[in-house]
Design a protein around this motif. Structure first.
Motif, mmCIF file in Angstrom:
data_model
loop_
_atom_site.group_PDB
_atom_site.id
_atom_site.type_symbol
_atom_site.label_atom_id
_atom_site.label_comp_id
_atom_site.label_asym_id
_atom_site.label_seq_id
_atom_site.Cartn_x
_atom_site.Cartn_y
_atom_site.Cartn_z
ATOM 1 N N THR A 2 72.450 51.921 91.829
ATOM 2 C CA THR A 2 72.224 51.968 90.390
ATOM 3 C C THR A 2 73.517 51.647 89.651
ATOM 4 O O THR A 2 74.554 52.218 89.950
ATOM 5 C CB THR A 2 71.730 53.357 89.958
ATOM 6 N N HIS A 4 75.626 51.209 85.934
ATOM 7 C CA HIS A 4 75.634 51.703 84.565
ATOM 8 C C HIS A 4 76.589 50.861 83.730
ATOM 9 O O HIS A 4 77.673 50.494 84.172
ATOM 10 C CB HIS A 4 76.069 53.173 84.520
ATOM 11 N N VAL A 6 78.515 51.098 80.271
ATOM 12 C CA VAL A 6 78.899 52.048 79.227
ATOM 13 C C VAL A 6 79.474 51.282 78.048
ATOM 14 O O VAL A 6 80.430 50.523 78.199
ATOM 15 C CB VAL A 6 79.936 53.055 79.754
ATOM 16 N N SER A 129 68.995 55.945 72.240
ATOM 17 C CA SER A 129 68.112 56.134 73.388
ATOM 18 C C SER A 129 68.557 55.277 74.561
ATOM 19 O O SER A 129 68.984 54.133 74.383
ATOM 20 C CB SER A 129 66.674 55.768 72.999
ATOM 21 N N PRO A 130 68.506 55.823 75.797
ATOM 22 C CA PRO A 130 68.925 55.044 76.965
ATOM 23 C C PRO A 130 67.920 53.958 77.310
ATOM 24 O O PRO A 130 66.713 54.133 77.124
ATOM 25 C CB PRO A 130 69.012 56.097 78.071
ATOM 26 N N SER A 132 67.368 50.150 79.963
ATOM 27 C CA SER A 132 67.848 49.319 81.070
ATOM 28 C C SER A 132 68.163 47.928 80.547
ATOM 29 O O SER A 132 67.467 47.402 79.674
ATOM 30 C CB SER A 132 66.792 49.230 82.179
ATOM 31 N N ASP A 137 71.245 50.774 84.146
ATOM 32 C CA ASP A 137 70.518 51.852 83.484
ATOM 33 C C ASP A 137 71.424 52.612 82.529
ATOM 34 O O ASP A 137 72.648 52.603 82.672
ATOM 35 C CB ASP A 137 69.947 52.831 84.516
ATOM 36 N N GLY A 138 70.808 53.274 81.562
ATOM 37 C CA GLY A 138 71.563 54.129 80.651
ATOM 38 C C GLY A 138 72.353 53.395 79.591
ATOM 39 O O GLY A 138 73.308 53.937 79.035
ATOM 40 N N VAL A 139 71.980 52.166 79.287
ATOM 41 C CA VAL A 139 72.663 51.399 78.241
ATOM 42 C C VAL A 139 72.098 51.835 76.879
ATOM 43 O O VAL A 139 70.916 52.164 76.759
ATOM 44 C CB VAL A 139 72.441 49.889 78.443
ATOM 45 N N ARG A 140 72.924 51.840 75.857
ATOM 46 C CA ARG A 140 72.455 52.220 74.519
ATOM 47 C C ARG A 140 71.286 51.338 74.107
ATOM 48 O O ARG A 140 71.393 50.106 74.041
ATOM 49 C CB ARG A 140 73.588 52.076 73.502
#
Length: 208
Positions: A2, A4, A6, A129-130, A132, A137-140
């Protein structure tokens, strides 16, 4: 695995990301996974790019200023650094540049992202909100929506092809303020070597 991506909400420092280069410089609070720094294949099979050095970061800083929606460099300033402004699209939100071009092949190409200021950019800042993006994953979520709005622009494919490694030895993305995050996302997805879920990577068919 996975991955991420940021992204900072408003980085006040300039971000310069090299896409087709052994040197990737990321300043400020924006970070990229290590695989985003992979060197793409040599740009053109028709010539060697070994003699093309990395561009002066100061030039990319000037291009970031030129890419602003409400202000641009003068023709004299552009000529002084040897860059030529290409397609400007998305109501001025992103601009293609090139330098050292001969016979359709260029030493350097770049894309500059505006700092924002339009309604879409302002909405993107508020959406935490997160989501893809291009396999990460977890991108703004707001930034993902904003980046995808670029993909929907009719001229995006034209700009992407202009930055293709088949015609450019070195390709860069640059921007300031919110444009830093857009440049980081562009670099991240363009440097993906493998297919990722969704249509994000498909928008970069002409780049990598």
């Amino acid at each position: 695995m996975t991955h991420h991506l940021v992204l900072s909400p408003f980085s006040q420092v300039l971000l310069v990301v090299a896409l087709v280069s052994s040197a990737v410089v990321v300043s400020g609070l924006t970070s990229l996974p290590s695989h985003a720094q992979l060197v793409l294949q040599e740009a053109s099979s028709e010539r060697s790019c070994d003699s093309v050095a990395d561009v002066d970061p100061a030039e990319l800083a000037m291009l970031a200023g030129d890419a602003m929606v409400d202000r641009n460099l003068t023709d004299e300033a552009m000529a002084s650094i040897g860059w030529v402004r290409g397609t400007r699209a998305g109501s001025g939100r992103f601009t293609a540049y090139e330098k050292g071009c001969h016979g359709g092949l260029c030493d350097y190409c770049a894309i500059g992202f505006s700092a924002g200021g339009d309604d879409g950019a302002l909405a993107a800042v508020g959406d935490l909100s997160p989501a893809s993006f291009c396999g990460a994953d977890g991108v703004r979520g707001g930034y993902v929506k904003h980046m995808r709005s670029f993909f929907e622009e009719p001229a995006f494919a034209q700009v992407a092809k202009a930055l293709s490694p088949s015609r450019c030895c070195r390709v860069y993305a640059t921007g300031q303020s919110m444009g830093t995050s857009m440049a980081a996302m562009y670099a991240f997805c363009a440097n993906q070597r493998q297919a990722t879920p969704g249509a994000d990577k498909a928008a970069f068919a002409g780049v990598a």
